[in-house]
Scaffold this motif. Structure first.
Motif, mmCIF file in Angstrom:
data_model
loop_
_atom_site.group_PDB
_atom_site.id
_atom_site.type_symbol
_atom_site.label_atom_id
_atom_site.label_comp_id
_atom_site.label_asym_id
_atom_site.label_seq_id
_atom_site.Cartn_x
_atom_site.Cartn_y
_atom_site.Cartn_z
ATOM 1 N N GLY A 10 2.717 -13.035 -11.902
ATOM 2 C CA GLY A 10 2.808 -14.353 -11.268
ATOM 3 C C GLY A 10 2.649 -14.335 -9.769
ATOM 4 O O GLY A 10 1.644 -13.863 -9.237
ATOM 5 N N ARG A 11 3.678 -14.824 -9.101
ATOM 6 C CA ARG A 11 3.677 -15.061 -7.655
ATOM 7 C C ARG A 11 3.276 -13.845 -6.823
ATOM 8 O O ARG A 11 2.544 -13.953 -5.847
ATOM 9 C CB ARG A 11 5.109 -15.509 -7.294
ATOM 10 N N GLY A 12 3.816 -12.694 -7.157
ATOM 11 C CA GLY A 12 3.390 -11.468 -6.484
ATOM 12 C C GLY A 12 3.991 -11.216 -5.117
ATOM 13 O O GLY A 12 3.413 -10.484 -4.310
ATOM 14 N N SER A 13 5.188 -11.750 -4.850
ATOM 15 C CA SER A 13 5.750 -11.525 -3.506
ATOM 16 C C SER A 13 6.206 -10.074 -3.323
ATOM 17 O O SER A 13 6.103 -9.529 -2.216
ATOM 18 C CB SER A 13 6.889 -12.509 -3.205
ATOM 19 N N ASN A 14 6.687 -9.446 -4.379
ATOM 20 C CA ASN A 14 7.035 -8.016 -4.255
ATOM 21 C C ASN A 14 5.785 -7.164 -4.088
ATOM 22 O O ASN A 14 5.766 -6.223 -3.296
ATOM 23 C CB ASN A 14 7.852 -7.552 -5.465
ATOM 24 N N ALA A 88 5.961 -5.283 -10.803
ATOM 25 C CA ALA A 88 6.471 -6.227 -9.797
ATOM 26 C C ALA A 88 6.394 -7.638 -10.370
ATOM 27 O O ALA A 88 5.396 -8.327 -10.213
ATOM 28 C CB ALA A 88 5.669 -6.109 -8.504
ATOM 29 N N GLY A 89 7.450 -8.019 -11.080
ATOM 30 C CA GLY A 89 7.420 -9.302 -11.772
ATOM 31 C C GLY A 89 6.436 -9.285 -12.922
ATOM 32 O O GLY A 89 5.807 -10.291 -13.232
ATOM 33 N N MET A 91 6.039 -9.537 -16.545
ATOM 34 C CA MET A 91 6.993 -10.129 -17.466
ATOM 35 C C MET A 91 6.672 -9.862 -18.944
ATOM 36 O O MET A 91 6.984 -10.668 -19.815
ATOM 37 C CB MET A 91 7.117 -11.645 -17.196
ATOM 38 N N ILE A 109 11.222 -3.400 -10.576
ATOM 39 C CA ILE A 109 12.268 -4.073 -9.799
ATOM 40 C C ILE A 109 12.882 -5.163 -10.655
ATOM 41 O O ILE A 109 12.174 -5.906 -11.344
ATOM 42 C CB ILE A 109 11.766 -4.620 -8.445
ATOM 43 N N HIS A 110 14.216 -5.203 -10.620
ATOM 44 C CA HIS A 110 14.943 -6.159 -11.450
ATOM 45 C C HIS A 110 15.953 -6.910 -10.574
ATOM 46 O O HIS A 110 16.665 -6.288 -9.792
ATOM 47 C CB HIS A 110 15.661 -5.424 -12.585
ATOM 48 N N PRO A 111 16.027 -8.245 -10.744
ATOM 49 C CA PRO A 111 16.883 -9.037 -9.854
ATOM 50 C C PRO A 111 18.350 -9.089 -10.282
ATOM 51 O O PRO A 111 18.908 -10.163 -10.509
ATOM 52 C CB PRO A 111 16.228 -10.422 -9.894
ATOM 53 N N ASP A 146 15.124 -2.604 -18.813
ATOM 54 C CA ASP A 146 15.965 -2.612 -17.614
ATOM 55 C C ASP A 146 16.980 -1.471 -17.623
ATOM 56 O O ASP A 146 18.103 -1.614 -17.129
ATOM 57 C CB ASP A 146 16.650 -3.977 -17.435
ATOM 58 N N LEU A 172 15.797 -12.052 -3.304
ATOM 59 C CA LEU A 172 14.372 -11.720 -3.145
ATOM 60 C C LEU A 172 14.095 -11.067 -1.789
ATOM 61 O O LEU A 172 13.297 -10.127 -1.694
ATOM 62 C CB LEU A 172 13.507 -12.979 -3.323
ATOM 63 N N GLU A 175 14.841 -7.597 -2.243
ATOM 64 C CA GLU A 175 13.832 -6.932 -3.090
ATOM 65 C C GLU A 175 12.681 -6.422 -2.231
ATOM 66 O O GLU A 175 12.192 -5.308 -2.404
ATOM 67 C CB GLU A 175 13.297 -7.902 -4.163
HETATM 68 C C1 GAR Z 1 11.290 -10.877 -8.867
HETATM 69 O O1 GAR Z 1 12.508 -11.484 -8.512
HETATM 70 C C2 GAR Z 1 11.534 -9.703 -9.777
HETATM 71 O O2 GAR Z 1 12.699 -8.985 -9.458
HETATM 72 C C3 GAR Z 1 11.671 -10.389 -11.103
HETATM 73 O O3 GAR Z 1 10.688 -11.388 -11.100
HETATM 74 C C4 GAR Z 1 10.464 -11.800 -9.750
HETATM 75 C C5 GAR Z 1 8.991 -11.676 -9.469
HETATM 76 O O4 GAR Z 1 8.675 -12.245 -8.225
HETATM 77 N N1 GAR Z 1 11.477 -9.477 -12.199
HETATM 78 C C6 GAR Z 1 12.065 -9.600 -13.380
HETATM 79 O O5 GAR Z 1 12.810 -10.515 -13.663
HETATM 80 C C7 GAR Z 1 11.737 -8.496 -14.366
HETATM 81 N N2 GAR Z 1 12.512 -8.657 -15.539
HETATM 82 P P1 GAR Z 1 7.357 -11.847 -7.456
HETATM 83 O O6 GAR Z 1 6.193 -12.072 -8.444
HETATM 84 O O7 GAR Z 1 7.276 -12.806 -6.318
HETATM 85 O O8 GAR Z 1 7.472 -10.417 -7.031
#
Ligand code: GAR
Length: 199
Positions: A10-14, A88-89, A91, A109-111, A146, A172, A175
């Motif tokens: 998705g978003r990909g901020s990590n 990185a996100g 899912m 990475i796990h929140p 996880d 975040l 993260e």
């Molecule tokens: C992040 O908060 C990551 O830790 C979480 O999804 C988000 C992705 O954001 N990951 C999980 O929940 C994995 N089970 P990002 O796409 O902006 O990095």
């Protein structure tokens, strides 16, 4: 420097934080490829704008055959000479096939402060549980969801009247700090045996 592939959904901020950190000349790893199971993932465009090859490998054509999808991902990673994979996100649950292929060389990475709150909706669950502290974890990926050895963690306070969004944003920000740090640590470890054999 070890070559790194990042898997997103998705978003990909990590992913963005990893790419930006790795642009520093002294960073011990290089991000060479971003793959997404979702063609519409916003992170694909962000990666390209930062000069990193990015492509979608949709799961749909593979139907219920999750391993076949992972073989397609793995082929792209091998082709790019990737040695470390960062989730990185991403899912989608991985099968033992991909996990075992990348044993010791795949981070997630796990929140939450694992082993607390594995799975989804971690921020809402932390608030619901009345937790005083929450945070995020980078860990090596093993077959259990996880689970796997923790490489880095950061804590944040849960504030009175916190909302899920406010808490998620606080986590975040952490993260984005610990993921590059954890990747650097793994990259240095992986590089060591090679360095020794050349000396
Ligand atoms: C992040 O908060 C990551 O830790 C979480 O999804 C988000 C992705 O954001 N990951 C999980 O929940 C994995 N089970 P990002 O796409 O902006 O990095």
């Amino acid at each position: 420097k070890p070559r790194v592939g990042v898997l997103i959904s998705g978003r990909g901020s990590n992913m963005e934080a990893l790419i930006k950190a790795a642009k520093a000349p002294d960073f011990p790893a290089e991000i060479v490829l971003v793959l997404s199971n979702k063609p519409e993932a916003a992170g694909l465009e962000i990666a390209r704008a930062l000069g990193v090859a990015a492509e979608a490998v949709p799961a749909k054509p593979f139907g219920k055959d999750r391993e076949a999808h992972e073989r397609a991902l793995d082929a792209k990673l091998q082709e790019a000479g990737v040695e470390i994979v960062c989730l990185a996100g991403y899912m989608r649950l991985l099968t033992p096939y991909l996990v075992n292929r990348w044993a010791g060389r795949m981070l997630n990475i796990h929140p939450s402060l694992l082993p607390e709150f594995p799975g989804l909706d971690t921020h809402a669950r932390a608030i619901e549980a009345g937790a005083a502290k929450h945070g995020c974890t980078v860990h090596l990926v093993t077959e259990g969801m996880d689970e796997g050895p923790v490489v880095a963690q950061a804590e944040v306070p849960v504030l009175p009247n916190d909302t899920e969004d406010a808490l998620a944003a606080r986590v975040l920000a952490q993260e984005h700090i610990i993921y590059p740090r954890a990747l650097a640590e793994l990259a240095r470890k992986i590089r060591l045996p090679q360095a020794a054999s050349h000396s």
